[in-house]
Design a protein around this motif. Structure first.
Motif, PDB file in Angstrom:
ATOM      1  N   ALA A  11       0.825  -1.215   0.000  1.00 22.68           N
ATOM      2  CA  ALA A  11       0.000   0.000   0.000  1.00 22.68           C
ATOM      3  C   ALA A  11       0.854   1.258   0.000  1.00 22.68           C
ATOM      4  CB  ALA A  11      -0.936  -0.002   1.206  1.00 22.68           C
ATOM      5  N   THR A  12       1.976   1.242   0.726  1.00 24.29           N
ATOM      6  CA  THR A  12       2.842   2.428   0.761  1.00 24.29           C
ATOM      7  C   THR A  12       3.458   2.719  -0.605  1.00 24.29           C
ATOM      8  OG1 THR A  12       4.777   1.117   1.439  1.00 24.29           O
ATOM      9  CG2 THR A  12       3.409   2.059   3.194  1.00 24.29           C
ATOM     10  N   LEU A  13       3.519   1.706  -1.468  1.00 23.69           N
ATOM     11  CA  LEU A  13       4.042   1.912  -2.816  1.00 23.69           C
ATOM     12  C   LEU A  13       2.970   2.391  -3.785  1.00 23.69           C
ATOM     13  CD1 LEU A  13       6.236  -1.326  -3.143  1.00 23.69           C
ATOM     14  CD2 LEU A  13       6.996   0.968  -2.498  1.00 23.69           C
ATOM     15  N   VAL A  14       1.738   1.910  -3.582  1.00 23.46           N
ATOM     16  CA  VAL A  14       0.677   2.196  -4.552  1.00 23.46           C
ATOM     17  C   VAL A  14      -0.053   3.502  -4.249  1.00 23.46           C
ATOM     18  CG1 VAL A  14      -1.442   1.293  -5.587  1.00 23.46           C
ATOM     19  CG2 VAL A  14       0.384  -0.272  -4.962  1.00 23.46           C
ATOM     20  N   VAL A  15      -0.213   3.855  -2.974  1.00 22.97           N
ATOM     21  CA  VAL A  15      -0.950   5.072  -2.615  1.00 22.97           C
ATOM     22  C   VAL A  15      -0.325   6.317  -3.249  1.00 22.97           C
ATOM     23  CG1 VAL A  15      -1.561   6.614  -0.707  1.00 22.97           C
ATOM     24  CG2 VAL A  15      -2.027   4.161  -0.533  1.00 22.97           C
ATOM     25  N   PRO A  16       1.004   6.502  -3.229  1.00 22.75           N
ATOM     26  CA  PRO A  16       1.559   7.689  -3.900  1.00 22.75           C
ATOM     27  C   PRO A  16       1.200   7.775  -5.382  1.00 22.75           C
ATOM     28  CG  PRO A  16       3.208   6.703  -2.466  1.00 22.75           C
ATOM     29  CD  PRO A  16       2.054   5.746  -2.514  1.00 22.75           C
ATOM     30  N   ILE A  17       1.090   6.624  -6.043  1.00 29.43           N
ATOM     31  CA  ILE A  17       0.693   6.642  -7.445  1.00 29.43           C
ATOM     32  C   ILE A  17      -0.733   7.157  -7.584  1.00 29.43           C
ATOM     33  CG2 ILE A  17       0.291   5.219  -9.504  1.00 29.43           C
ATOM     34  CD1 ILE A  17       2.443   3.309  -8.458  1.00 29.43           C
ATOM     35  N   ALA A  18      -1.612   6.707  -6.682  1.00 27.31           N
ATOM     36  CA  ALA A  18      -3.011   7.165  -6.718  1.00 27.31           C
ATOM     37  C   ALA A  18      -3.110   8.657  -6.422  1.00 27.31           C
ATOM     38  CB  ALA A  18      -3.836   6.370  -5.712  1.00 27.31           C
ATOM     39  N   ALA A  27      -5.164   2.370 -10.383  1.00 24.22           N
ATOM     40  CA  ALA A  27      -4.293   2.760  -9.272  1.00 24.22           C
ATOM     41  C   ALA A  27      -5.107   3.126  -8.038  1.00 24.22           C
ATOM     42  CB  ALA A  27      -3.403   3.927  -9.689  1.00 24.22           C
ATOM     43  N   VAL A  28      -6.193   3.855  -8.244  1.00 24.72           N
ATOM     44  CA  VAL A  28      -7.046   4.260  -7.124  1.00 24.72           C
ATOM     45  C   VAL A  28      -7.682   3.044  -6.477  1.00 24.72           C
ATOM     46  CG1 VAL A  28      -9.143   5.519  -6.501  1.00 24.72           C
ATOM     47  CG2 VAL A  28      -7.467   6.566  -8.032  1.00 24.72           C
ATOM     48  N   ALA A  29      -8.233   2.153  -7.298  1.00 21.69           N
ATOM     49  CA  ALA A  29      -8.878   0.959  -6.759  1.00 21.69           C
ATOM     50  C   ALA A  29      -7.874   0.098  -5.994  1.00 21.69           C
ATOM     51  CB  ALA A  29      -9.511   0.150  -7.889  1.00 21.69           C
ATOM     52  N   ALA A  30      -6.690  -0.111  -6.573  1.00 21.24           N
ATOM     53  CA  ALA A  30      -5.679  -0.938  -5.914  1.00 21.24           C
ATOM     54  C   ALA A  30      -5.202  -0.306  -4.617  1.00 21.24           C
ATOM     55  CB  ALA A  30      -4.502  -1.166  -6.859  1.00 21.24           C
ATOM     56  N   ALA A  31      -4.969   1.005  -4.642  1.00 22.49           N
ATOM     57  CA  ALA A  31      -4.437   1.687  -3.463  1.00 22.49           C
ATOM     58  C   ALA A  31      -5.378   1.574  -2.279  1.00 22.49           C
ATOM     59  CB  ALA A  31      -4.170   3.155  -3.798  1.00 22.49           C
ATOM     60  N   TRP A  32      -6.646   1.896  -2.471  1.00 24.09           N
ATOM     61  CA  TRP A  32      -7.554   1.935  -1.321  1.00 24.09           C
ATOM     62  C   TRP A  32      -8.050   0.552  -0.936  1.00 24.09           C
ATOM     63  CZ3 TRP A  32      -6.510   5.758   1.380  1.00 24.09           C
ATOM     64  CH2 TRP A  32      -6.083   6.937   0.780  1.00 24.09           C
ATOM     65  N   PHE A  33      -8.021  -0.393  -1.871  1.00 25.42           N
ATOM     66  CA  PHE A  33      -8.280  -1.782  -1.489  1.00 25.42           C
ATOM     67  C   PHE A  33      -7.178  -2.272  -0.558  1.00 25.42           C
ATOM     68  CE2 PHE A  33      -7.547  -6.302  -1.912  1.00 25.42           C
ATOM     69  CZ  PHE A  33      -8.817  -6.835  -1.742  1.00 25.42           C
TER      70      PHE A  33
END
Length: 216
Positions: A61-68, A76-82
């Motif tokens: 999550a710490t890697l994907v949230v900055p992308i979102a 990216a948004v769906a993956a980050a908040w999931f």
């Protein structure tokens, strides 16, 4: 903690993002909701181990949230908040009760399995058990800002899950007796060994204890 509490936590943490990026708001909220729910799909297959990853969900999550945040796309948004919702769920269970059938008895030292360190994390019991009064209070506290901020289908989703939380909290203390009776009277005598393999050991043990008590 009970499922609605986890679902609300996943939505609440996504709420500021949904308000800041309204074009991705519904996706972020639904992803947080699903992330809060999915870990408990392992209820009958290695509960709090098979789909609970307190370290790995958090790390990814710490890697994907900055992308979102910086380059938002639907995926990216769906993956980050999931992932954030699933991480909250997995970590949050550490602060609840253990895996015993009656967690208010505090007999289990297993809260969530840490795959990274290959060990069970001990329950903190800040929330004594799923469905406890403090669990319901937390559900209500998380649901209030969602009901205020949301409208339409998402608002009704929160209201429906809040109703489930209230109902579950009301009957929580009698569920172990009902479950052990059903398992002992219906499942054990009629199910194959393959089916019984998916029944959590705590239910089978409670059913066996009930049977031995009745035979005395």
């Amino acid at each position: 903690m009970m499922l609605p509490t986890h679902a609300f936590a996943g939505m609440v943490i996504a709420l500021p993002y949904a308000l800041a990026f309204p074009e991705f708001g519904p996706v972020a909220l639904l992803a947080g909701f699903l992330g809060g729910i999915v870990p408990d799909l392992d209820l009958y297959a290695g509960h709090r181990k098979t789909l609970h990853y307190p370290v790995y969900y958090s790390g990814v999550a710490t890697l994907v949230v900055p992308i979102a945040l910086l380059q938002p796309t639907l995926l990216a948004v769906a993956a980050a908040w999931f992932l954030v919702g699933a991480a909250l769920h997995s970590v949050g269970d550490v602060f609840g009760g253990g895996l015993e059938l009656r967690p208010w008895e505090a007999t289990s030292n297993r809260a969530v399995y840490d795959h990274h360190n290959r060990r069970w994390i001990t329950p903190r019991r800040w929330v004594r058990y799923d469905g406890a009064p403090e669990d319901l209070a937390l559900s209500v506290a998380l649901a209030v800002p969602l009901v205020v901020a949301l409208e339409g289908a998402l608002e009704w989703l929160v209201i429906a899950f809040l109703a489930i939380a209230v109902a579950y909290a009301v009957v929580r203390r009698i569920l172990p007796a009902v479950a052990s009776r059903l398992v002992g009277d219906l499942v054990v005598p009629n199910a194959s060994s393959r089916v019984l393999a998916y029944v959590p050991a705590r239910y089978l043990e409670a059913s066996a204890e009930r049977g031995s008590t009745q035979s005395r």
